[in-house]
Design an enzyme around this catalytic site. Sequence first.
Site, PDB file in Angstrom:
ATOM      1  N   ASN A 128       0.906  -1.151   0.024  1.00 26.36           N
ATOM      2  CA  ASN A 128      -0.036  -0.151   0.062  1.00 26.36           C
ATOM      3  C   ASN A 128       0.753   1.305   0.025  1.00 26.36           C
ATOM      4  OD1 ASN A 128      -2.023  -1.867   0.212  1.00 26.36           O
ATOM      5  ND2 ASN A 128      -2.690  -1.254   2.259  1.00 26.36           N
ATOM      6  N   THR A 173     -15.830  37.607 -32.123  1.00 27.46           N
ATOM      7  CA  THR A 173     -16.506  37.247 -31.028  1.00 27.46           C
ATOM      8  C   THR A 173     -17.831  36.732 -31.604  1.00 27.46           C
ATOM      9  OG1 THR A 173     -17.661  39.576 -30.836  1.00 27.46           O
ATOM     10  CG2 THR A 173     -15.544  39.242 -29.629  1.00 27.46           C
ATOM     11  N   HIS A 174     -18.219  35.546 -30.925  1.00 29.04           N
ATOM     12  CA  HIS A 174     -19.494  35.057 -31.363  1.00 29.04           C
ATOM     13  C   HIS A 174     -19.374  34.418 -32.738  1.00 29.04           C
ATOM     14  CE1 HIS A 174     -21.769  37.191 -28.034  1.00 29.04           C
ATOM     15  NE2 HIS A 174     -20.859  38.042 -28.486  1.00 29.04           N
ATOM     16  N   SER A 295      -9.654  11.873 -49.217  1.00 23.04           N
ATOM     17  CA  SER A 295     -10.658  11.035 -48.881  1.00 23.04           C
ATOM     18  C   SER A 295     -10.635   9.964 -49.908  1.00 23.04           C
ATOM     19  CB  SER A 295     -11.817  12.173 -49.213  1.00 23.04           C
ATOM     20  OG  SER A 295     -13.121  11.031 -49.969  1.00 23.04           O
ATOM     21  N   LYS A 301     -10.300  16.378 -51.719  1.00 22.76           N
ATOM     22  CA  LYS A 301     -10.341  16.669 -50.295  1.00 22.76           C
ATOM     23  C   LYS A 301      -8.907  16.695 -49.552  1.00 22.76           C
ATOM     24  CE  LYS A 301     -13.251  17.109 -47.887  1.00 22.76           C
ATOM     25  NZ  LYS A 301     -14.326  16.152 -47.121  1.00 22.76           N
ATOM     26  N   GLU A 308      -8.657  17.652 -36.003  1.00 17.76           N
ATOM     27  CA  GLU A 308      -9.764  16.800 -35.627  1.00 17.76           C
ATOM     28  C   GLU A 308      -9.573  15.849 -34.433  1.00 17.76           C
ATOM     29  OE1 GLU A 308     -12.865  16.508 -39.196  1.00 17.76           O
ATOM     30  OE2 GLU A 308     -10.835  16.251 -39.602  1.00 17.76           O
TER      31      GLU A 308
HETATM   32  N1  ARG Z   1      -1.396  -3.716  -7.525  1.00 24.57           N
HETATM   33  C1  ARG Z   1      -1.677  -3.182  -6.368  1.00 24.57           C
HETATM   34  C2  ARG Z   1      -2.357  -1.567  -6.654  1.00 24.57           C
HETATM   35  O1  ARG Z   1      -1.994  -1.220  -7.647  1.00 24.57           O
HETATM   36  C3  ARG Z   1      -0.863  -2.885  -5.366  1.00 24.57           C
HETATM   37  C4  ARG Z   1      -1.248  -2.898  -3.975  1.00 24.57           C
HETATM   38  C5  ARG Z   1      -2.019  -3.925  -3.171  1.00 24.57           C
HETATM   39  N2  ARG Z   1      -2.476  -3.932  -2.052  1.00 24.57           N
HETATM   40  C6  ARG Z   1      -3.228  -4.478  -1.381  1.00 24.57           C
HETATM   41  N3  ARG Z   1      -3.527  -4.374  -0.208  1.00 24.57           N
HETATM   42  N4  ARG Z   1      -3.757  -5.693  -1.952  1.00 24.57           N
HETATM   43  O2  ARG Z   1      -2.851  -1.272  -5.761  1.00 24.57           O
END
Ligand code: ARG
Length: 489
Positions: A128, A173-174, A295, A301, A308
Amino acid sequence: MPSEQRQATVGVMESKAVPGMWGGRFDTKPDALFCAINDSLPIDWRLVQQDVRGSIAWARALGRAGVLTDDEAGLLTDELEKIGREADAMAHPPIDSGAEDVHSWVEMKLVVALGSLGKKLHTGRSRNDQVATDLRLWTIEALDDLIGQIRSVQGALIDLGHATVEVVLPGYTHLQRAQPVSFAHWCLAYVEMFERDVRRAEAARKSAGTCPLGCAALAGTTYPIDRARIATELGFDEICQNSLDAVSDRDFVVDALACASVCSVHLSRMAEDLIVYASQEFGFVEPDDGMASGSSLMPQKKNPDALELLRGKCGRIMSAHAAMLTTIKGLPLAYNKDLQEDKAILFGAIDELMLCLQIARRVIAGLKVNARSCLEAARRGGTLATELADYLVSRGVPFRDAHDQVGRIVRASLERNVELDEMPIEAMREHAPAIGADVADWLSIAGALARRNVTGGTSPEQVRKALARARTLVATNTIDSPSASGESA
Ligand code: ARG
């Protein structure tokens, strides 16, 4: 990856004492269908170098904290560097490796190479805080690249501006002809917009510049880690102050995507102007052949496809911002797997925007400007009516009365099917008795431009100043990189 293959690989990993990341608690292997939604290696492979850097910083921090010996930290660092080089040389993500994501891949390689020592790296760390760190590092680099690309679009606009100070464009403008402006003034309007995008990118970069490492899964690591030192080593400005927030904060992704969205809106507006100007009805500009298509049916064209697509890609880039906000809206603290979606959203939008900026630079650099058509259009449609009103003001007529009188003169000119500078003085005096013989001096395009000699105005003098100012701005590297300045965390 086919499920059997992944399961087999996981089995091999376990038999070689390379642990799955979380297998101990489970009886059976993950279902193939689960892997299809859960595995993120093909996408987060792009974080491999950031993951290696973060892991090296973590190994060193564990060494400093006394969790690893100096030798162990050194061995881990050397091996991680090797893994980084190996990853660099790989043409494709190692999807057959059995790794669930980039973090597991790096760890798996480490364990294969170093055995038990490899298994020690994850001490006190969680994926995490790891993924949040990796993605912040990636975002900082991406924003630096983005700023570079925006700068080169600005450079192309400034070059075009230098070539077109004396080209007169009808200002609208517009989408109705309003007053003449210098073509370079149009170029500079977009330079300003992109300058604001640079500022936004710098702000987003700052928002990405706090380091989550040491926040672990959600509550903070239990080891005596010097978090500020890690942050400095990795080039962050500071550390995240709350572990719950640190592992679930993706505001920096939102900020980067907000910046990308606004920038793509600017590209889209510029593209729209040029699409209109390139139409046969306007005929002011022509993209070079390399940036247009023909085209399959209509031989005559020449379509402004690149422009675009600049306009069209904007929808996708803007939707990435909405997608990220929607993903985090309503997420309970702290980490949730929903957050894994952040990478596909961010990478996709940044890739598209980087391509769009390259295209924009190229289109601007190759743009042919038809000065004659621009001038012809700028002369027509009563674009000097304001000058006539200003002239009357100079003769003492209150502006509101002058406006009314000139409105009548415009009507008369439309009935005669002539422009204001072709109207006989006597016919004008019927509506505006203050008009004298010197009115002709005021009814000139060059005069109209020259009189707008205020900062930000379109007089050639101001436009030249603005071009010089823009050139300096773009040449200056405005990024205040913490790693470059040696600022401590
Ligand atoms: N692959 C996970 C992500 O991108 C990594 C973190 C995973 N953590 C967990 N508690 N499962 O978020």
